[in-house]
Design a protein around this motif. Structure first.
Motif, PDB file in Angstrom:
ATOM      1  N   HIS A 128       0.844  -1.198   0.000  1.00 15.59           N
ATOM      2  CA  HIS A 128       0.000   0.000   0.000  1.00 15.59           C
ATOM      3  C   HIS A 128       0.879   1.248   0.000  1.00 15.59           C
ATOM      4  N   ARG A 129       0.271   2.365  -0.334  1.00 17.69           N
ATOM      5  CA  ARG A 129       1.005   3.627  -0.307  1.00 17.69           C
ATOM      6  C   ARG A 129       1.003   4.152   1.130  1.00 17.69           C
ATOM      7  N   ILE A 130       2.113   3.888   1.822  1.00 15.43           N
ATOM      8  CA  ILE A 130       2.256   4.262   3.225  1.00 15.43           C
ATOM      9  C   ILE A 130       3.372   5.285   3.360  1.00 15.43           C
ATOM     10  N   ASP A 131       3.143   6.294   4.176  1.00 15.66           N
ATOM     11  CA  ASP A 131       4.179   7.255   4.520  1.00 15.66           C
ATOM     12  C   ASP A 131       5.098   6.596   5.546  1.00 15.66           C
ATOM     13  N   GLU A 132       6.271   6.163   5.112  1.00 13.44           N
ATOM     14  CA  GLU A 132       7.153   5.384   5.966  1.00 13.44           C
ATOM     15  C   GLU A 132       7.740   6.192   7.117  1.00 13.44           C
ATOM     16  N   GLN A 133       7.600   7.501   7.079  1.00 15.54           N
ATOM     17  CA  GLN A 133       8.035   8.315   8.208  1.00 15.54           C
ATOM     18  C   GLN A 133       6.958   8.390   9.285  1.00 15.54           C
ATOM     19  N   ARG A 134       5.785   7.858   8.996  1.00 20.69           N
ATOM     20  CA  ARG A 134       4.658   7.951   9.930  1.00 20.69           C
ATOM     21  C   ARG A 134       4.035   6.569  10.150  1.00 20.69           C
ATOM     22  N   VAL A 135       4.849   5.651  10.625  1.00 21.34           N
ATOM     23  CA  VAL A 135       4.397   4.314  11.006  1.00 21.34           C
ATOM     24  C   VAL A 135       4.541   4.205  12.521  1.00 21.34           C
ATOM     25  N   HIS A 136       3.458   3.893  13.210  1.00 20.49           N
ATOM     26  CA  HIS A 136       3.433   3.905  14.665  1.00 20.49           C
ATOM     27  C   HIS A 136       2.812   2.612  15.171  1.00 20.49           C
ATOM     28  N   VAL A 137       2.966   2.338  16.468  1.00 20.31           N
ATOM     29  CA  VAL A 137       2.417   1.112  17.039  1.00 20.31           C
ATOM     30  C   VAL A 137       1.817   1.425  18.402  1.00 20.31           C
ATOM     31  N   ALA A 152       7.893   5.013  14.489  1.00 16.36           N
ATOM     32  CA  ALA A 152       8.318   6.359  14.878  1.00 16.36           C
ATOM     33  C   ALA A 152       7.979   6.673  16.321  1.00 16.36           C
ATOM     34  N   SER A 153       6.867   6.158  16.828  1.00 16.85           N
ATOM     35  CA  SER A 153       6.479   6.393  18.212  1.00 16.85           C
ATOM     36  C   SER A 153       5.541   5.287  18.663  1.00 16.85           C
ATOM     37  N   VAL A 154       5.256   5.285  19.972  1.00 19.71           N
ATOM     38  CA  VAL A 154       4.591   4.146  20.607  1.00 19.71           C
ATOM     39  C   VAL A 154       3.459   4.625  21.505  1.00 19.71           C
ATOM     40  N   GLY A 155       2.349   3.868  21.526  1.00 17.65           N
ATOM     41  CA  GLY A 155       1.259   4.103  22.465  1.00 17.65           C
ATOM     42  C   GLY A 155       1.021   2.852  23.293  1.00 17.65           C
ATOM     43  N   THR A 187       6.776   8.209  23.431  1.00 16.27           N
ATOM     44  CA  THR A 187       5.800   7.245  23.952  1.00 16.27           C
ATOM     45  C   THR A 187       4.674   7.961  24.675  1.00 16.27           C
ATOM     46  N   ILE A 188       3.440   7.532  24.408  1.00 14.81           N
ATOM     47  CA  ILE A 188       2.273   8.027  25.134  1.00 14.81           C
ATOM     48  C   ILE A 188       1.649   6.854  25.876  1.00 14.81           C
ATOM     49  N   VAL A 189       1.327   7.066  27.160  1.00 15.47           N
ATOM     50  CA  VAL A 189       0.866   6.000  28.042  1.00 15.47           C
ATOM     51  C   VAL A 189      -0.479   6.381  28.645  1.00 15.47           C
ATOM     52  N   PHE A 190      -1.420   5.428  28.648  1.00 12.07           N
ATOM     53  CA  PHE A 190      -2.689   5.562  29.346  1.00 12.07           C
ATOM     54  C   PHE A 190      -2.818   4.427  30.350  1.00 12.07           C
ATOM     55  N   HIS A 191      -3.278   4.755  31.574  1.00 13.11           N
ATOM     56  CA  HIS A 191      -3.472   3.699  32.572  1.00 13.11           C
ATOM     57  C   HIS A 191      -4.516   4.156  33.582  1.00 13.11           C
ATOM     58  N   SER A 228      -7.856   6.990  21.895  1.00 11.87           N
ATOM     59  CA  SER A 228      -7.542   6.841  20.466  1.00 11.87           C
ATOM     60  C   SER A 228      -7.215   8.185  19.834  1.00 11.87           C
ATOM     61  N   GLU A 229      -8.037   9.189  20.096  1.00 11.36           N
ATOM     62  CA  GLU A 229      -7.802  10.506  19.514  1.00 11.36           C
ATOM     63  C   GLU A 229      -6.536  11.138  20.063  1.00 11.36           C
ATOM     64  N   GLN A 230      -6.307  10.989  21.364  1.00 14.75           N
ATOM     65  CA  GLN A 230      -5.100  11.568  21.961  1.00 14.75           C
ATOM     66  C   GLN A 230      -3.838  10.888  21.439  1.00 14.75           C
ATOM     67  N   MET A 231      -3.899   9.569  21.254  1.00 11.79           N
ATOM     68  CA  MET A 231      -2.739   8.868  20.701  1.00 11.79           C
ATOM     69  C   MET A 231      -2.436   9.348  19.285  1.00 11.79           C
ATOM     70  N   LEU A 232      -3.459   9.472  18.460  1.00 12.91           N
ATOM     71  CA  LEU A 232      -3.235   9.924  17.089  1.00 12.91           C
ATOM     72  C   LEU A 232      -2.662  11.340  17.064  1.00 12.91           C
ATOM     73  N   CYS A 233      -3.138  12.209  17.946  1.00 11.20           N
ATOM     74  CA  CYS A 233      -2.570  13.562  18.027  1.00 11.20           C
ATOM     75  C   CYS A 233      -1.094  13.506  18.395  1.00 11.20           C
ATOM     76  N   PHE A 234      -0.760  12.643  19.347  1.00 12.66           N
ATOM     77  CA  PHE A 234       0.632  12.472  19.751  1.00 12.66           C
ATOM     78  C   PHE A 234       1.464  11.941  18.592  1.00 12.66           C
ATOM     79  N   PHE A 235       0.963  10.929  17.899  1.00 12.88           N
ATOM     80  CA  PHE A 235       1.708  10.349  16.782  1.00 12.88           C
ATOM     81  C   PHE A 235       1.927  11.357  15.658  1.00 12.88           C
TER      82      PHE A 235
END
Length: 327
Positions: free
Chosen positions: A150-159, A181-184, A226-230, A313-320
């Motif tokens: 797929h056409r993926i922006d390889e600078q913006r791959v997160h997990v 690039a970053s982690v949630g 890294t963004i953490v929720f608990h 979900s929204e906060q993680m995407l903003c962080f990423f």
């Protein structure tokens, strides 16, 4: 990839991408008088597929939002909790809905079933905490496969992930920083704190491990952004694990800690942010008051979701979005 019959595609009104059936992109708007490329641009998909790495086959689902398929999109890899199915995780987290509004693709890998193994990801085993081995290698292979197809922006791959999936997301951040690039991490556990099942039980329950058993084992630092929720009342994974993930992510990094107290969706929270001298955020920790072991701000119809909390979900995407790859 397999497809399922289109469900109520002709009905007007909002649709929940997490509940989308598997459909062919063109079939969504079949019969309308639009050129093929326009139909592709207006559709969204949630398809099933399989990926073979060595002798191991991994099932997955892939969400593609509406929009121009010729545009490179960011990709988020979402790792499910132990007993959670992929469809349930998509529903619980509502990540497809959030990602669809921003034009992100979302990949949901499913842990392969192996005799004698637990249902969750093997984040606690030494053989699955290393680059080029075990589940990290399998997940990296699948991610690269999707990037190639797929056409993926390889600078913006997160997990990101929940519970055991959050712990494995932390593992991938450490072992494949060139890919992610970053982690949630939601309700997860820190990388490298244990290397067997008995240590994992103590870590989850009490937030600590047997120090004698861990003698000589170095604590690993240097995580990507890294963004953490608990939840503060998580009875499955002790909240101190979330604190430790945050502390590991900022260890050795210059900057200052900033604190914010707020309330969203019925629950209060404390947000801790580590800000570098240049103003960039290295990590965030969201402690949700009164929340248990569930995805904050999720759909209550899901098995592990807390609709009352801030929208993770929204906060993680903003962080990423603020943390593309620096390599």
């Amino acid at each position: 990839m397999t497809t399922e019959p289109l469900r109520a595609a002709h009905v007007s009104g909002p649709r929940d991408p997490a509940r989308l059936a598997d459909v062919d992109a063109v079939a969504v708007l079949a019969g309308l008088d639009h050129p093929r490329h326009e139909r592709l641009e207006r559709s969204e998909r949630f398809v099933s597929g399989t990926h073979l790495h060595g002798r191991t086959t991994m099932n997955y689902r892939l969400y593609t939002p509406p929009g121009d398929v010729c545009t490179a999109r960011p990709l988020l890899v979402m790792l499910h909790a132990g007993e959670q199915g992929l469809q349930d995780f998509a529903l619980s987290s509502q990540m497809n809905a959030a990602a669809g509004r921003l034009g992100w693709m979302v990949l949901y890998p499913e842990k392969p079933e192996r005799p004698g193994e637990q249902a969750g990801w093997s984040w606690y085993m030494y053989s699955h905490q290393q680059r080029g081995r075990g589940e990290p290698a399998l997940l990296a292979s699948l991610t690269r496969h999707v990037i190639a197809q797929h056409r993926i922006d390889e600078q913006r791959v997160h997990v990101a992930g929940l519970s055991a999936g959050g712990a494995m997301a932390a593992v991938l951040g450490q072992t494949y920083p060139d890919l992610f690039a970053s982690v949630g991490v939601h309700s997860g556990l820190p990388y490298g704190a244990v290397d067997d099942a008995s240590g994992a039980t103590s870590l989850k329950r009490y937030g600590r491990v047997d120090q004698e058993a861990c003698a000589g084992r170095p604590l690993r630092h240097g995580a990507p952004p890294t963004i953490v929720f608990h939840g503060t009342r998580d009875m499955t994974v002790h909240p101190s694990n979330g604190v430790r993930i945050y502390e590991n992510a900022v260890s050795g990094r210059p900057g200052e800690h900033r604190f914010e107290n707020g309330r969203e969706g019925g629950r209060a929270y404390t947000r801790r942010t580590h800000v570098a001298p240049d103003g960039h955020t290295n990590a965030e920790l969201w402690l949700i008051e009164g929340a248990g072991h569930a995805w904050s701000g999720g759909d209550p119809q899901g098995s592990q979701a807390d609709w009352q909390g801030p929208a993770a979900s929204e906060q993680m995407l903003c962080f990423f979005m603020r943390h593309p790859a620096s390599h």
